[in-house]
Write a protein that holds these residues in place. Sequence first.
Motif, PDB file in Angstrom:
ATOM      1  N   LEU A 146       0.993  -1.079   0.150  1.00 39.43           N
ATOM      2  CA  LEU A 146       0.005   0.097  -0.021  1.00 39.43           C
ATOM      3  C   LEU A 146       0.752   1.299   0.092  1.00 39.43           C
ATOM      4  O   LEU A 146       0.570   2.321  -0.848  1.00 39.43           O
ATOM      5  N   LEU A 147       1.902   1.344   0.801  1.00 41.21           N
ATOM      6  CA  LEU A 147       2.685   2.538   0.800  1.00 41.21           C
ATOM      7  C   LEU A 147       3.462   2.545  -0.437  1.00 41.21           C
ATOM      8  O   LEU A 147       3.325   3.890  -1.097  1.00 41.21           O
ATOM      9  N   ASN A 148       3.859   1.601  -1.143  1.00 37.93           N
ATOM     10  CA  ASN A 148       4.779   1.673  -2.102  1.00 37.93           C
ATOM     11  C   ASN A 148       3.644   2.067  -3.411  1.00 37.93           C
ATOM     12  O   ASN A 148       3.874   2.941  -4.342  1.00 37.93           O
ATOM     13  N   ALA A 149       2.534   1.621  -3.309  1.00 37.70           N
ATOM     14  CA  ALA A 149       1.447   1.973  -4.378  1.00 37.70           C
ATOM     15  C   ALA A 149       1.229   3.403  -4.398  1.00 37.70           C
ATOM     16  O   ALA A 149       1.000   4.336  -5.391  1.00 37.70           O
ATOM     17  N   ALA A 150       1.108   4.050  -3.127  1.00 37.11           N
ATOM     18  CA  ALA A 150       1.136   5.374  -2.987  1.00 37.11           C
ATOM     19  C   ALA A 150       1.964   6.251  -3.279  1.00 37.11           C
ATOM     20  O   ALA A 150       1.719   7.382  -4.119  1.00 37.11           O
ATOM     21  N   PHE A 151       3.190   5.745  -3.246  1.00 42.26           N
ATOM     22  CA  PHE A 151       4.487   6.371  -3.796  1.00 42.26           C
ATOM     23  C   PHE A 151       4.392   6.474  -5.460  1.00 42.26           C
ATOM     24  O   PHE A 151       4.678   7.522  -6.084  1.00 42.26           O
ATOM     25  N   VAL A 152       4.127   5.217  -6.036  1.00 44.40           N
ATOM     26  CA  VAL A 152       4.036   4.988  -7.353  1.00 44.40           C
ATOM     27  C   VAL A 152       2.881   5.921  -8.109  1.00 44.40           C
ATOM     28  O   VAL A 152       2.994   6.700  -9.051  1.00 44.40           O
ATOM     29  N   GLY A 153       1.838   6.191  -7.295  1.00 47.72           N
ATOM     30  CA  GLY A 153       0.580   7.158  -7.621  1.00 47.72           C
ATOM     31  C   GLY A 153       1.095   8.554  -7.811  1.00 47.72           C
ATOM     32  O   GLY A 153       0.899   9.316  -8.466  1.00 47.72           O
ATOM     33  N   VAL A 154       1.762   9.069  -6.545  1.00 48.29           N
ATOM     34  CA  VAL A 154       2.274  10.389  -6.534  1.00 48.29           C
ATOM     35  C   VAL A 154       3.377  10.727  -7.685  1.00 48.29           C
ATOM     36  O   VAL A 154       3.287  11.724  -8.240  1.00 48.29           O
ATOM     37  N   ALA A 155       4.265   9.474  -7.998  1.00 45.34           N
ATOM     38  CA  ALA A 155       5.079   9.860  -9.043  1.00 45.34           C
ATOM     39  C   ALA A 155       4.463   9.962 -10.450  1.00 45.34           C
ATOM     40  O   ALA A 155       4.953  10.797 -11.177  1.00 45.34           O
ATOM     41  N   LEU A 156       3.431   9.145 -10.509  1.00 44.23           N
ATOM     42  CA  LEU A 156       2.574   9.350 -11.733  1.00 44.23           C
ATOM     43  C   LEU A 156       1.948  10.673 -11.906  1.00 44.23           C
ATOM     44  O   LEU A 156       1.979  11.329 -13.122  1.00 44.23           O
ATOM     45  N   LEU A 157       1.499  11.350 -10.732  1.00 43.91           N
ATOM     46  CA  LEU A 157       0.803  12.563 -10.737  1.00 43.91           C
ATOM     47  C   LEU A 157       1.744  13.503 -11.068  1.00 43.91           C
ATOM     48  O   LEU A 157       1.521  14.533 -11.595  1.00 43.91           O
TER      49      LEU A 157
END
Length: 252
Positions: A146-157
Motif C-alpha cells: 500500500l505504501l509503495n502503491a501510494a508512492f507510485v501514484g504520486v510519481a505518476l501524478l
Amino acid sequence: MADRHVLVACMLVAFLVTFLATRLVTRAIRAGRGPFRDTTVGGVHVHHQVYGIFLLLLTGTAAFTYRPESPWVEVLAVLFGVGAALTLDEFALWLHLEDVYWSAEGRTSVDAVMLATVIGALLLIGANPFDEFDADGEATVAVSVLLNAAFVGVALLKGRVVLAVVGMFVPLVAFVAALRLARPRSRWARRYDPEKLARSHARFPAARETRLDRLVDLFALPPEPADRDPFSPEPAAGGLVTREPGGSRRSG
C-alpha cells in the motif's frame, strides 16, 4: 514447470525482436521499399495490432486451460511476447482511437514499448518486492504494498512515469520519485505556487531534447513516403481497422 526467469527471457527477447522487425517493415512500406505491403480485406486495412490481440488471447487461453510443461510453455511465452509487441506498437491507435502511427501522438506507442521493456528487464533480473516481505507475514506485505502503491501514484501524478514504473518493482525508486519535483504539465504541478512552477519549467524545459527523446525519435519519426503513393497519410477513423480511399495504404 519452466523457470520463471527463462519464461520472462523468452517473452522479452520475442517482444524486442518483434517490435524492431515491425518498425522496419512499417518504415519500408511507407517508403515504398521492398516487397512488403499492408494487409487489406475488401478495402479495409487490418492493423497489425489485430494479430497481436488474437495472439494474446490464444496464448492466454492455452496457458490457463492446458498449463503446459516445457517446451510448450516456452513456445507460449515467445508467442505472448510477439503478440504484446504487435499490440503495443499501435498503443497510440487504441489510446486515441484514430490512426496516429506516424504523428506526434504516435510517439506514445514507442513510450509504451519502452516501459514494457523496462518491466520485462526488471522481472528478468528478479526484481520482485513481494519476495522480500514473504517472511514477515501478510500484514507487513499489505502495508508495504500500500505504501509503495501510494508512492507510485504520486510519481505518476508528478509526470515521472519511468520512475513510477521502475518503482513498482524497486520501492526505493518510487519513494525518491514521489519526493522529486513534478513536471510542469503534470497534475501535481497545478498545486505549485508561481516560484515552484518556474523551477519546474527550468528543470524540464519544453524545448530540451533528452537522450530518451532522441531514442524515441529513432523509431517514431516517419521516413519519406513513397512517390508512387498518391495519398498522403491521413488520420483514419478510430478502431482496430480503418478504411482508406481507393485502397490506399497506411504503414503498419
